[in-house]
Design a protein around this motif. Structure first.
Motif, short mmCIF file in Angstrom:
data_model
loop_
_atom_site.label_atom_id
_atom_site.label_comp_id
_atom_site.label_asym_id
_atom_site.label_seq_id
_atom_site.Cartn_x
_atom_site.Cartn_y
_atom_site.Cartn_z
N SER A 106 0.81 -1.23 0.15
CA SER A 106 -0.08 0.01 -0.09
C SER A 106 0.83 1.32 0.08
CB SER A 106 -0.99 -0.12 1.09
OG SER A 106 -0.37 -0.01 2.36
N GLY A 107 2.17 1.52 0.58
CA GLY A 107 3.00 2.27 0.69
C GLY A 107 3.82 2.76 -0.53
N VAL A 108 3.57 1.68 -1.50
CA VAL A 108 4.45 1.85 -2.81
C VAL A 108 3.68 2.42 -3.94
CG1 VAL A 108 5.78 0.57 -4.45
CG2 VAL A 108 5.87 -0.15 -2.10
N LYS A 109 4.00 3.47 -4.62
CA LYS A 109 3.39 4.22 -5.58
C LYS A 109 4.24 4.02 -7.01
CE LYS A 109 1.79 8.56 -7.28
NZ LYS A 109 1.50 10.19 -6.77
N ILE A 110 3.63 3.39 -7.88
CA ILE A 110 4.35 3.08 -9.33
C ILE A 110 4.00 4.21 -10.08
CG2 ILE A 110 4.54 1.63 -11.18
CD1 ILE A 110 5.25 0.43 -8.68
N VAL A 111 5.30 4.86 -10.38
CA VAL A 111 5.21 6.28 -11.22
C VAL A 111 5.14 6.12 -12.81
CG1 VAL A 111 6.24 8.51 -11.30
CG2 VAL A 111 6.20 7.30 -9.21
N ALA A 112 6.30 5.43 -13.17
CA ALA A 112 6.39 5.51 -14.58
C ALA A 112 7.07 4.20 -15.00
CB ALA A 112 7.09 6.48 -15.25
N ALA A 113 7.38 3.65 -16.18
CA ALA A 113 8.12 2.82 -16.67
C ALA A 113 8.50 3.32 -17.98
CB ALA A 113 7.43 1.48 -17.16
N GLU A 114 9.86 2.76 -18.16
CA GLU A 114 11.02 3.19 -19.28
C GLU A 114 11.55 2.04 -20.09
OE1 GLU A 114 13.45 6.19 -18.69
OE2 GLU A 114 11.76 7.73 -18.27
N TYR A 115 11.37 1.79 -21.36
CA TYR A 115 12.14 0.73 -21.98
C TYR A 115 13.26 1.39 -22.56
CZ TYR A 115 8.78 -3.37 -22.15
OH TYR A 115 8.07 -4.41 -21.94
N SER A 116 14.46 0.43 -22.68
CA SER A 116 15.63 0.95 -23.38
C SER A 116 15.21 1.13 -24.82
CB SER A 116 16.81 -0.09 -23.12
OG SER A 116 16.41 -1.34 -23.47
N PHE A 117 16.24 1.42 -25.75
CA PHE A 117 16.08 1.69 -27.19
C PHE A 117 15.78 0.32 -27.83
CE2 PHE A 117 18.44 1.39 -31.07
CZ PHE A 117 17.66 1.71 -32.04
N ASP A 118 16.29 -0.66 -27.21
CA ASP A 118 16.15 -2.00 -28.04
C ASP A 118 15.32 -2.79 -27.48
OD1 ASP A 118 17.83 -2.36 -25.90
OD2 ASP A 118 19.43 -3.31 -27.03
N GLY A 119 14.58 -2.41 -26.29
CA GLY A 119 13.91 -3.16 -25.46
C GLY A 119 14.34 -4.22 -24.58
N THR A 120 15.63 -4.41 -24.50
CA THR A 120 16.29 -5.34 -23.79
C THR A 120 16.45 -5.15 -22.11
OG1 THR A 120 18.35 -4.20 -23.99
CG2 THR A 120 17.73 -6.08 -25.55
N LYS A 121 16.03 -3.92 -21.70
CA LYS A 121 15.84 -3.35 -20.34
C LYS A 121 14.63 -2.55 -20.15
CE LYS A 121 20.88 -3.59 -19.49
NZ LYS A 121 22.15 -3.02 -18.96
N LEU A 122 14.26 -3.05 -19.10
CA LEU A 122 12.73 -2.32 -18.55
C LEU A 122 13.14 -1.52 -17.14
CD1 LEU A 122 9.79 -1.40 -18.77
CD2 LEU A 122 9.29 -3.64 -18.13
N ALA A 123 12.99 -0.51 -17.01
CA ALA A 123 12.78 0.29 -15.77
C ALA A 123 11.71 0.84 -15.29
CB ALA A 123 13.77 1.48 -15.78
N ILE A 124 11.34 0.36 -13.97
CA ILE A 124 9.99 0.74 -13.26
C ILE A 124 10.33 1.61 -12.13
CG2 ILE A 124 7.98 -0.23 -11.99
CD1 ILE A 124 8.23 -2.84 -13.60
N LEU A 125 9.87 2.60 -12.44
CA LEU A 125 10.12 3.78 -11.44
C LEU A 125 9.05 3.99 -10.29
CD1 LEU A 125 11.15 6.61 -13.76
CD2 LEU A 125 12.59 4.78 -13.00
N PHE A 126 9.20 3.98 -8.93
CA PHE A 126 8.38 3.93 -7.92
C PHE A 126 8.79 4.98 -6.75
CE2 PHE A 126 11.52 1.02 -6.38
CZ PHE A 126 11.50 1.09 -5.00
N SER A 127 7.95 5.26 -5.95
CA SER A 127 8.08 5.91 -4.78
C SER A 127 7.34 5.55 -3.44
CB SER A 127 7.80 7.65 -5.03
OG SER A 127 6.22 7.62 -5.25
N THR A 128 8.04 5.74 -2.31
CA THR A 128 7.45 5.34 -1.24
C THR A 128 6.90 6.54 -0.38
OG1 THR A 128 9.50 5.16 -0.09
CG2 THR A 128 8.55 3.27 -1.24
#
Length: 353
Positions: free
Chosen positions: A104-126
């Protein structure tokens, strides 16, 4: 001149509309221009950025600097748009899974793929500073979006406000951090006091819950103006006699003085002088916030937004506390006790008759 006989080219590349500029070696692409989209090598693989600066021909390229691989082709831009279109779905799925896990204390803010789609970053805040165990969430997202390598990265409240955008607390349609602020400066409560701003939380706090970034905009001008004027409660000599400074008007370069008869008048700084000492001819401004004795706003820890580097605030180490006994009372040295009179002298014995 480089080893292959080509002149070195140094460029600054930005990965977001309002983001920090990073330097890259563009020797392999000498015809690059400002505004061009380029494919560059980063620590997280190949990425697409926009050239924001082109520096004059440097004598040499700094060692270890990443290089520009090539100009981005229309096909490269199309591939990036395809991956960006999937980011909203990732955020939605991650939010649903976080609710199922009871985070409940975690807020998912955004997600970003790398240029070739090999890496996915999920940004969150607490909402709290306590560390949250997100191992199960990361594993679930890894299984969901394999073969991309999933990474969860925590960001601070200012980074969240910059990503989400929206109206500012001052009424601007878009916040400063979303318009032109590439980096976050260190803001302290002293900046509000120096400018005479009300310390009401609603007046100095932004939509992110931290001190407003705009407090630093005019801080230097106010500090320089106040350095030319005497401080409050100082005794000064005016054309109407001696008095005490009760207020300072830095933008007008004047002070309000209470005379001996109780009347308050405003005088320009050049028409008054301190009792016993002249005013400084040149202003001496102390810009170091650490010299202020008043407590400052602690810096929040923030990590990268997507591929943007953010400054990490460091909390000062606590001073070692004095030694205490098991009962919790502070021990005192025999020397200090002897000086304070805590050791009483023994009474002299009466002589035997």
């Amino acid at each position: 001149m480089s080893m292959n006989g080509m002149l070195p080219v140094l460029v600054g590349v930005r990965f977001s509309k309002v983001g920090k500029i990073y330097h890259f070696d563009a020797t392999l692409v000498p015809d690059v221009e400002i505004g061009d989209s380029v494919v560059v090598e980063t620590a997280r693989g190949l990425q697409i950025g926009t050239v924001a600066q082109i520096f004059p021909t440097p004598e040499e390229i700094p060692e270890g600097l990443k290089r520009v691989e090539r100009k981005a082709t229309p096909q490269d831009l199309l591939i990036r748009q395809e991956w960006q279109a999937k980011e909203a779905e990732v955020v939605s799925v991650c939010k649903a899974r976080a609710r199922e896990l009871g985070l409940s204390g975690v807020k998912i803010v955004a997600a970003e793929y790398s240029f070739d789609g090999t890496k996915l970053a999920i940004l969150f805040s607490t909402e709290t500073d306590e560390r949250v165990d997100l191992k199960s969430l990361r594993q679930d997202m890894q299984r969901q979006y394999a073969p991309a390598q999933v990474e969860l990265r925590q960001i601070g409240p200012r980074d969240v406000a910059k990503l989400l955008g929206g109206m500012g607390a001052c009424g601007l349609e878009s916040r400063c951090c979303s318009q032109f602020l590439c980096e976050f400066s260190s803001i302290s409560i002293r900046m509000a006091k120096e400018q005479g701003i009300s310390l009401t939380p609603s007046e100095i706090t932004g939509m992110c819950g931290r001190l407003r970034c705009c407090l630093i905009y005019e801080f230097q001008q106010y500090a320089e103006a106040r350095a030319r004027l005497p401080k409050r409660n100082k005794r000064v000599v005016t054309p109407d006699g001696e008095g005490k400074v009760v207020d300072v008007v830095p933008l007008k370069g004047a002070v309000i003085v209470e005379l001996s008869d109780g009347v308050r008048r405003e005088y320009p700084g050049e028409k008054i002088s301190l009792v016993g000492e002249p005013l400084p001819a040149t202003p001496v401004v102390e810009t170091e916030v650490e010299e202020e004795s008043e407590p400052e706003e602690p810096e929040e820890e923030s990590q990268e937004i997507g591929w943007e580097e953010m400054l990490l605030g460091e909390k000062p180490e606590a001073e070692p506390s004095s030694q205490k006994t098991q009962s919790g009372q502070q021990q005192s040295s025999p020397v200090s006790n002897r000086r304070s009179g805590k050791f009483r002298r023994k009474p002299k014995r009466k002589p035997k008759q």
